[in-house]
Design an enzyme around this catalytic site. Sequence first.
Site, PDB file in Angstrom:
ATOM      1  N   LYS B 190       0.804  -1.135   0.172  1.00 17.41           N
ATOM      2  CA  LYS B 190       0.130   0.175   0.060  1.00 17.41           C
ATOM      3  C   LYS B 190       0.992   1.280  -0.011  1.00 17.41           C
ATOM      4  O   LYS B 190       1.567   1.535   0.891  1.00 17.41           O
ATOM      5  CB  LYS B 190      -0.789   0.098   1.083  1.00 17.41           C
ATOM      6  CG  LYS B 190      -1.702   1.315   1.601  1.00 17.41           C
ATOM      7  CD  LYS B 190      -2.863   1.424   0.243  1.00 17.41           C
ATOM      8  CE  LYS B 190      -3.893   0.549   0.718  1.00 17.41           C
ATOM      9  NZ  LYS B 190      -4.781   0.861  -0.617  1.00 17.41           N
ATOM     10  N   ASP B 218       0.047   0.005  -4.755  1.00 19.10           N
ATOM     11  CA  ASP B 218      -1.110   0.568  -4.887  1.00 19.10           C
ATOM     12  C   ASP B 218      -1.119   2.139  -4.175  1.00 19.10           C
ATOM     13  O   ASP B 218      -1.209   2.133  -2.782  1.00 19.10           O
ATOM     14  CB  ASP B 218      -2.247  -0.163  -4.134  1.00 19.10           C
ATOM     15  CG  ASP B 218      -3.571   0.710  -4.058  1.00 19.10           C
ATOM     16  OD1 ASP B 218      -3.779   1.582  -4.767  1.00 19.10           O
ATOM     17  OD2 ASP B 218      -4.398   0.155  -3.175  1.00 19.10           O
ATOM     18  N   HIS B 317     -10.165  -7.202  -4.255  1.00 15.09           N
ATOM     19  CA  HIS B 317      -9.880  -6.115  -3.555  1.00 15.09           C
ATOM     20  C   HIS B 317     -10.379  -6.412  -2.034  1.00 15.09           C
ATOM     21  O   HIS B 317     -11.191  -7.354  -1.882  1.00 15.09           O
ATOM     22  CB  HIS B 317     -10.562  -4.814  -3.677  1.00 15.09           C
ATOM     23  CG  HIS B 317     -10.600  -3.527  -2.797  1.00 15.09           C
ATOM     24  ND1 HIS B 317     -11.728  -3.498  -2.072  1.00 15.09           N
ATOM     25  CD2 HIS B 317      -9.728  -3.032  -2.503  1.00 15.09           C
ATOM     26  CE1 HIS B 317     -11.543  -2.406  -1.034  1.00 15.09           C
ATOM     27  NE2 HIS B 317     -10.216  -2.000  -1.380  1.00 15.09           N
TER      28      HIS B 317
END
Lengths: 419, 419
Positions: B190, B218, B317
């Site tokens: 992340k 991400d 997700h």
Amino acid sequence: MKVTQVVVTPVAFADPPLLNSVGVHEPFAIRAVVQVHTDEGLTGLGETYGDDGHVAMLEAVARALPGTDPFDTTAIVRITAQTLGSATVRADLHGLTGAATPPKTLASVVSPFEVAFFDIVGKAVGRPVVDLLGGPVRTEVPFSAYLFYKWAAQPGSDDDAWGAALDAGGIVAQARRMVDLYGFESLKLKGGVLHADDEADAVEALRVEFPSHPLRIDPNATWDVPTSIRIGQRLDGVLEYLEDPTRGIPAMAEVHRDVPMPLATNMCVVAFEHIPESVRLDAVQVILSDHHYWGGLRASQHLASIADTFGIGLSMHSNSHLGISLAAMVHLAAATPNLNYDLDTHWPWKRADEDVVTHPFSFSGGKLTVPSTPGLGIELDPDALARLHEQYLTSGIKRRDDAGYIKRVAPDWVLRPGL
Amino acid sequence: MKVTQVVVTPVAFADPPLLNSVGVHEPFAIRAVVQVHTDEGLTGLGETYGDDGHVAMLEAVARALPGTDPFDTTAIVRITAQTLGSATVRADLHGLTGAATPPKTLASVVSPFEVAFFDIVGKAVGRPVVDLLGGPVRTEVPFSAYLFYKWAAQPGSDDDAWGAALDAGGIVAQARRMVDLYGFESLKLKGGVLHADDEADAVEALRVEFPSHPLRIDPNATWDVPTSIRIGQRLDGVLEYLEDPTRGIPAMAEVHRDVPMPLATNMCVVAFEHIPESVRLDAVQVILSDHHYWGGLRASQHLASIADTFGIGLSMHSNSHLGISLAAMVHLAAATPNLNYDLDTHWPWKRADEDVVTHPFSFSGGKLTVPSTPGLGIELDPDALARLHEQYLTSGIKRRDDAGYIKRVAPDWVLRPGL
């Protein structure tokens, strides 16, 4: 619960001399009935094309299915792919539902087994198939009258009850009889038989006789682009949609730019692989789904979701069929929110006393009530199956060949004269 | 079988200080547990977001569901639309899964009830949910490690077992621990927390330490287009996919033209309404599905079919979640042929002793075995539910607000310094 045996039975049933863009319906339509038996005594039913090449593929898969769990519909896809190999293409002599490709062939072979698996699961859990698909969004499914140019009789036979329909007057009379008998509230004319302008005359005559019925015409991609545009513009405000005026996605896109009504297809978008190009070019605005070649009920639900996502309308295509296919169509339609057009069916052209199910559906107001009994809600009549199988054997018809048949029985017949 | 009562229970469970593009995870993550009771004594479970606005919508629908047939999942859509009205938008303070729109809000409210209905049907027919979705295409579902920049402790608490991770070395150490504990065979970082180049350093350090693990990053759409292109080109051959580098479909399409790897999203394509534009622009090559906001399990299968049709990859997700959501994810993944990437999960960040199910899943080799017991294959622990509900009440957290929290506890914290 496991599948123990799968039986594929080709059958034939009487068919009137319906004309289309390639020829005329033979005296018998052929189908294949699939029976899937299980170790718990439940049997599921499916129905599909009866062409010999298709039946050979069905039989190969039928031999490989025992041991499968009827809940496991993805196993059918896997086993069919393994059995057929990836390059198999179904021979298709009539060419009325688009080009056969390996994925479409695979989907066509999978479909009747998937329907039969759903029938078994429905019976096992005491629920109609529609409940296994998410539940009913409607309790009645509306169908469209399917009008054909036709001869008065199959050659060598007495005139059938419908008589001839070879001009606008004949089509209007046929429509009147069909609406009176079944109550249909929309009308589709199979075209591609006469000159395009004569067929447009017939549509306009239908409009006069049936001022509020939605109307469609399907010339099976026999018109060139200028003809398609000319007829489309002429029928502005008359047609609900114009089905497959011309051949191929790019040509359909070209027509779409110059005609006012949506274009529909069951010829250029007939497998998932065709959708991206069609979306890119905005070639069609209505897809006629058909679980027989889209890969079954679940795949048809995916198609519906794609149509909804891309703002494409959804209708349903029909070949000549018996009561098993009709039941599957009804359950699927009942579970599909965005099936926003009345469905096609050849049903009225089948003799009422010929079917493989014990209690065929009956139409009221052009609609069928969605069965609430377990599975597909139909029961196989083994005597009728034996009779229609015997009829298949004696008919000598091994694959649908409207073009070869018209050449034999009416060698001087001219399709689309002057066009 | 009819639904008799639906109970919605907000819960809170401890969450470590995981950093992201908007702030940091609060000491408790909140969720809502849905219990659907029936007149046959069967109960189905669902799990979703616990934000107060979302819970209010869930409760309104919960009051309207009694009398519904658990097979009838389309009834949930109808009832939810009627209950909420068409213009309702879920308040979403964290903004990490794209803009909230009326259709996405509707889908998010429908989802936990649909999962619970599937759980009931599975129990009623004695089958795992995967069988109701077409049967398993895999018996084990592989997940990815989900790595976060983090503080060593929630403010005011002792260091947690993971310690701090605020640079490449910290991320590599976190990955090593997570891989050792769970066996994950792919790694996702992340991002959107440090300068983009520092995050690329971390990815490259992961590559050195884990030479064969597929890697993803991400940054939650915090990079501008030039930064996205620069980092994407720098990480050529290193990233399996680049997730949401920048904001919006047009900008993603622009980045795609100049970076070598697929772009993934759970921010710009988060509802069916977004797909046409994304397809037209070829903006994303991987969609991270999530049944919590795509509308449930069946809708997620439709999404999978759309992805397959348009040649778009599919991953999954995750938000912070409990064992009910994890079970639903596993059944869905097991039934989805083209789920061709390891799934995201926040699971390792949850305390092992906090869940609402009696026997939480355990990972082996980064994978979970698909349950073969009826329904979702999990059982609610009522004492644990009561404990986590009490924790919700005492936590004072009514809606997720990572941004507000970091401003309170670390007002001097600078996100993406220098970027």
